[in-house]
Design an enzyme around this catalytic site. Sequence first.
Site, PDB file in Angstrom:
ATOM      1  N   GLY A  42      46.807 -14.942  40.086  1.00 18.05           N
ATOM      2  CA  GLY A  42      45.659 -14.930  39.173  1.00 18.05           C
ATOM      3  C   GLY A  42      44.639 -13.854  39.475  1.00 18.05           C
ATOM      4  N   GLY A  43      44.739 -13.239  40.680  1.00 19.31           N
ATOM      5  CA  GLY A  43      43.859 -12.116  41.005  1.00 19.31           C
ATOM      6  C   GLY A  43      42.396 -12.493  41.082  1.00 19.31           C
ATOM      7  CB  CYS A  45      40.392 -12.662  36.314  1.00 14.60           C
ATOM      8  SG  CYS A  45      39.910 -13.526  34.824  1.00 14.60           S
ATOM      9  CE  LYS A  54      32.104 -16.350  32.617  1.00 11.81           C
ATOM     10  NZ  LYS A  54      32.621 -15.130  33.107  1.00 11.81           N
ATOM     11  N   GLY A 118      51.276  -4.793  49.538  1.00 13.82           N
ATOM     12  CA  GLY A 118      52.356  -3.865  49.199  1.00 13.82           C
ATOM     13  C   GLY A 118      51.917  -2.417  49.259  1.00 13.82           C
ATOM     14  CB  VAL A 239      17.292  -1.346  45.763  1.00 17.68           C
ATOM     15  CG1 VAL A 239      17.150  -1.872  47.179  1.00 17.68           C
ATOM     16  CG2 VAL A 239      17.125  -2.478  44.757  1.00 17.68           C
ATOM     17  CB  ALA A 270      25.903  -7.400  40.368  1.00 19.30           C
ATOM     18  NE  ARG A 273      35.750  -5.795  39.922  1.00 18.97           N
ATOM     19  CZ  ARG A 273      35.804  -6.670  40.933  1.00 18.97           C
ATOM     20  NH1 ARG A 273      34.754  -7.391  41.243  1.00 18.97           N
ATOM     21  NH2 ARG A 273      36.915  -6.809  41.624  1.00 18.97           N
ATOM     22  CG  HIS A 445      28.357 -25.390   5.478  1.00 19.71           C
ATOM     23  ND1 HIS A 445      27.365 -24.510   5.878  1.00 19.71           N
ATOM     24  CD2 HIS A 445      27.732 -26.534   5.072  1.00 19.71           C
ATOM     25  CE1 HIS A 445      26.183 -25.104   5.692  1.00 19.71           C
ATOM     26  NE2 HIS A 445      26.372 -26.317   5.212  1.00 19.71           N
TER      27      HIS A 445
END
Length: 471
Positions: A42-43, A45, A54, A118, A239, A270, A273, A445
Amino acid sequence: MSNSFHADVVVLGAGPGGYAAAFRAADLGKSVILIDKDETLGGVCLNRGCIPSKALLHLARVKSESSEVQNFGLTFPEPEWDLEAVKQWKNERVVGRLTKGIAALAKARKVQVITGSGVFTSPTSIEVSGTEGAKIVTFDDAIIAVGSHPTKIPGFPEDPRIMDSTSALDLDSIPENLLIIGGGYIGLEMGTIYSALGSNVTVVEFMPNLLPGADADVVKPLEKRLKKEFASIQTGTKVLGIEPQKDFLEVKIEGKSGPETMQVDKVLVAVGRRPNTFGNGFENIGLDIDDRGFIKVNEKRQTNLPHVYAIGDITGDPMLAHKATHEGKVAAEVICGQPAAFDVSIIPAVIFTDPEIAWAGLTETQAKEQGIDYDKGVFPWSASGRALALGRTEGFSKALFDKETGKLIGMSIVGTNAGDLIAEAVLAMEMGADAEDISLIIHPHPSLSESVGNAAEIVAGSITDLFAPKK
Ligand code: NAD
């Protein structure tokens, strides 16, 4: 047991791009080996990115909604966090369940998973070092899906109180005062989470606006809400340095009002990446890499070695899981002889804050920069019955249509669930829809999705939910 393996296709990296590539190649009849350093598939994420964040953003939203509905006559006691229970839910019942599901899908397809690091040793072999010793994997075709890592700011000290997105998601402790450097995707999503957990959050952003890739008008409703939730948001601010002290981190920043020193308990960096260019032996096989460290690929996702493909973050921006998944399928299909290619024109972007921000195709800023003549329909959610019923009228849906062709060329949405609503605009653009096409679709609606149709109706001249005087 032999330590040599061979497969038609080897995929290096098991994130959303890598496992999709492996599964598609297996479904199309190839023998496949999937290699990853992580014990679970799944890495970034699934394990320490999109999915755990989430889960936490959901709790943050429930918390703020439980307080907001007091204005509508429903009162809850003040929510309390049980951090251990939250972590268990996030790690086991959300992330764990998904990663186990991916492992089961790999097994069902007879995709062989090898755990370890790898490194390409030749154009047709990878050496994998793992806990079971070195393994040599040879292949006919390879797909590189090794992803990216958080950017570090040079000169910052090594200190466990200076977090990246991975350590921030671990929720080791909740700082009273948290400084977030970078007002992009991660900064604002993690800021929302930590603010809900009780931290005083300050965001400093180098550029003049938050989320520099989005239109400023779309960011405004989010910024207005975050300004109430966060201790402070300082744009146009950099900063200068961080000095770790025993009980706090001393941070020097410089913004519009000159240099300033703050004391915080933790810092989250943050600021983007970087591709995982090093440590995979790319130099051993002579891969073409650009000056930012991205592997160069053609529309089939082939590198300069025609049997070696690359997908996802390692091939460049936007570094988004759904782009990687799509590229992974393209690469697998090309290897299997299908006429696939990657069309990069419409990749939706979503910031899962509250409200969410989503866009696809061109932003208005990009349309202006490219000198495109466009018609614009902006539907304010204050005129949406569903948004009113949710108590969330601050959003809007903005559609841009090319004046010459009439086709939808861009959609930006800010508001609750914008990330789900944008899918309709992606479909409309892929199908070449114009304002009339979209306005003639019957939207359910009352739903927020009506706002997409309404934005198109404004341009088609058929809007009835607003009064638009004739020009
Ligand atoms: P980002 O590019 O979204 O935001 C980084 C921000 O930091 C920018 O606004 C930039 O101007 C600012 N910045 C850069 N250097 C700075 C400095 N020295 N001081 C202050 N501000 C500075 O990057 P991110 O938020 O780190 O996220 C990384 C990537 O991860 C994103 O590009 C995105 O592709 C992916 N991601 C996506 C999602 C999602 O799809 N919802 C969520 C999280 C991450």
